[in-house]
Design an enzyme around this catalytic site. Sequence first.
Site, mmCIF file in Angstrom:
data_model
loop_
_atom_site.group_PDB
_atom_site.id
_atom_site.type_symbol
_atom_site.label_atom_id
_atom_site.label_comp_id
_atom_site.label_asym_id
_atom_site.label_seq_id
_atom_site.Cartn_x
_atom_site.Cartn_y
_atom_site.Cartn_z
ATOM 1 C CG ASP A 330 -2.091 -1.000 1.018
ATOM 2 O OD1 ASP A 330 -2.422 -1.312 -0.135
ATOM 3 O OD2 ASP A 330 -2.634 -1.478 2.026
ATOM 4 C CE1 TYR A 414 -8.151 -5.486 5.003
ATOM 5 C CE2 TYR A 414 -8.039 -4.405 7.135
ATOM 6 C CZ TYR A 414 -8.138 -5.554 6.384
ATOM 7 O OH TYR A 414 -8.219 -6.773 7.005
ATOM 8 C CD GLU A 415 -11.148 3.106 6.232
ATOM 9 O OE1 GLU A 415 -11.581 3.896 5.391
ATOM 10 O OE2 GLU A 415 -11.549 1.932 6.317
ATOM 11 C CG HIS A 464 -5.886 -10.610 4.487
ATOM 12 N ND1 HIS A 464 -7.230 -10.922 4.585
ATOM 13 C CD2 HIS A 464 -5.721 -9.466 5.190
ATOM 14 C CE1 HIS A 464 -7.845 -10.011 5.309
ATOM 15 N NE2 HIS A 464 -6.959 -9.115 5.704
ATOM 16 C CG ASP A 473 19.135 6.768 10.687
ATOM 17 O OD1 ASP A 473 20.030 6.468 11.498
ATOM 18 O OD2 ASP A 473 19.366 7.351 9.612
ATOM 19 C CG ASP A 613 24.889 6.422 10.479
ATOM 20 O OD1 ASP A 613 23.870 6.076 11.111
ATOM 21 O OD2 ASP A 613 24.931 7.435 9.763
ATOM 22 C CG HIS A 624 -7.549 -10.347 9.054
ATOM 23 N ND1 HIS A 624 -8.013 -9.142 8.598
ATOM 24 C CD2 HIS A 624 -8.594 -10.900 9.739
ATOM 25 C CE1 HIS A 624 -9.275 -8.988 8.965
ATOM 26 N NE2 HIS A 624 -9.639 -10.045 9.654
#
Length: 695
Positions: A330, A414-415, A464, A473, A613, A624
């Site tokens: 998404d 979906y939300e 799913h 980071d 780093d 689900h």
Amino acid sequence: MLTEEIPIRQSIGVAKHVSSHPLSPLTSSEITNAANLVQALYPAGTSLHYKGITLQEPKKTQLVPYLDAEHSGSRRPSIERRAFVCYYIRNTDKFHEAIVNLSRQRIESNVRLGPSIHGPGDAEEILLVERIALEDGGVQAEIAKLKLPKGTAIVSDPWLYGSDGVNDEERMYQCFLYMRDPHDLSNLESNHYAFPLSISPVVDTVKLKVTRIDLLPTGADHSVKEPQPFHIPPPNEYTPGHQDLRTDLKPLNVVQPEGASFKVIQTGETGSVIEWQKWFFRIGFNGREGMVLYDVRYDDRNVFYRMALSDMVIPYADPRHPYHKKAAFDLGDAGAGVMANNLKLGCDCLGSIHYLSAVLNNNKGEPWPMENVVCIHEQDAGIGWKHTNYRNGSAALVRNRELVVQSIITVGNYEYIMAFIFNQAGELKYEIRATGIVSTQPIDEGVEVPWGTIVHPGVLAAHHQHIFSLRVDPAIDGHNNRLIYEEAHPMPRSDFNPHGVGYTINETMIEKSGGLDINTDRNRVFKVQNTSVRNAVNGKPVGYKIHAPPFQKILADPQSFHFKRAQFADHNLYVTKYHDGELYAGGKYTNQSRGGDGVRTWADRKEDVKDTDLVLFVQFGLQHSTRVEDFPVMPCEIIHVGFKPANFFDKNPALDVPPSSQEFNCSTLLSEEHHQPGLEAKVGGKGEVCCSSKL
């Protein structure tokens, strides 16, 4: 990734003064300026389709000295503003990316990308694909076979096509068709997912036409059949107007009579700095990641350089064509910023709220205002800490106040409610709440399948996974950090441990980049440490530990396109050495991608990650297994990743939070004083010890 450098023929413009902070999102004028500079590369009349115009973040080697100077109050070095632009020559497959130097008014690079590299969808394109599918004569002929009532509204849900290696080189959409309740034609909010149809057009985005019409399997095998007259099931609506609402719920008001405790500082046209309870951070917003945190500090100490949701994948369980291609990326396929809700329209946040708006671009390269896409508010999260001295009944208690920085995205059905949540004890968590409507498909009466659940007559919701990747980071008191994990191990029985009850906590340091996993049997916990800064109490390296929930890794076969594309979905955590531009765990372009670009590839370099780093990609997710209670709308599933200080402070950092009281909180309390009996010993003048009861 195959690319072709396009020669740039342009005159170098005059340097332009730009006052924006180097991390501030692009302004409306900068978006227009970048699009105009790219457009000028082409002959007049050439139409470009812009997929993204966003900030090209400065190199870290430039930005770290700038931020340090900013916090110390010293003179900040100059950093030029750049934009990243990706675009098509409209109605072709010619996909490009360019770097635009806004300060110098010139194009620094312009590259045409190779085959099988496709840009994301966008709002205008999706609407166009819907119209193409619904106006196609062949599609209409198939719909006519269903013998639907006159006036029935047909709805198309375009999905990016996915990948299976079978004639999928062209950029396409797979459209799934539904209808609204034909017995309630005026209800524009009708839940069309309760009426899935077995017709699925494929739309080519270059030819702008339907190139194939798939018929969906509706039985227990791969077979398909011609559309038959449609048996119309009852509707299944979720809107309040269709419910018999409860009448016994009393109001619960969130009131802050003196306002909020946080401060929002605008820095230029698009920049925002948040200060709250010793926390300091800068917030950005872009089309792909949505919210981005920069320069996160606590009490003037570095904690994180950058944090954002990097990627997500939702692979589906149905192995049959065309469902076998359903794996939604998404963020890369559409974008968390592009799909963000206007939060002022509902009760998405409560209390004293501050909204942040953003500006993205439309497909013509024009500024696209996105209002109220981030809400900032405080919430009570229960008890922060408490202790009751049972000997005298005295209690010390503080409430846990949290700062919530939230955005909500709608991805078709979906939300996702996404939030960074800070507390007063130096802890930060990233939370996702999944809700909305499950993706549905037709199924014949009397048929059951093991890859989904029937949630309504004739309606199957396939199982799913939701797998997310949070890019972290770290900058724990500086940028040279290390990753370790600690585990709890039982001591062997011995003369030292004769009862066999002892155990120890052991640490293992990670030397090379790679993928790592949680081991709950050993309570494996990952920590980021800075060995050059030691805790004043115990001498241990300062650090933060990561609380990531265990989840089932991607179930698709390692040779499948799902697995190859979702480079992050096979481990709980990846650690890599920092490289500019390596932001997206599933690769830069996920639409119909083939794999080979992303965090698994970067980690396979096996670079040194000790005391340097480094970057972490923390995965978390949901399996689900659908249930009937997920329909017609799904109650929130909540998951989060937590970051907790580990020897970073000298004591509980929330000790200075004012104690809670009923006068302060204005709660209504009915209780009895409660003292537990206890004993205490007192030493007399001659050294004797005497015990007395305390009630």
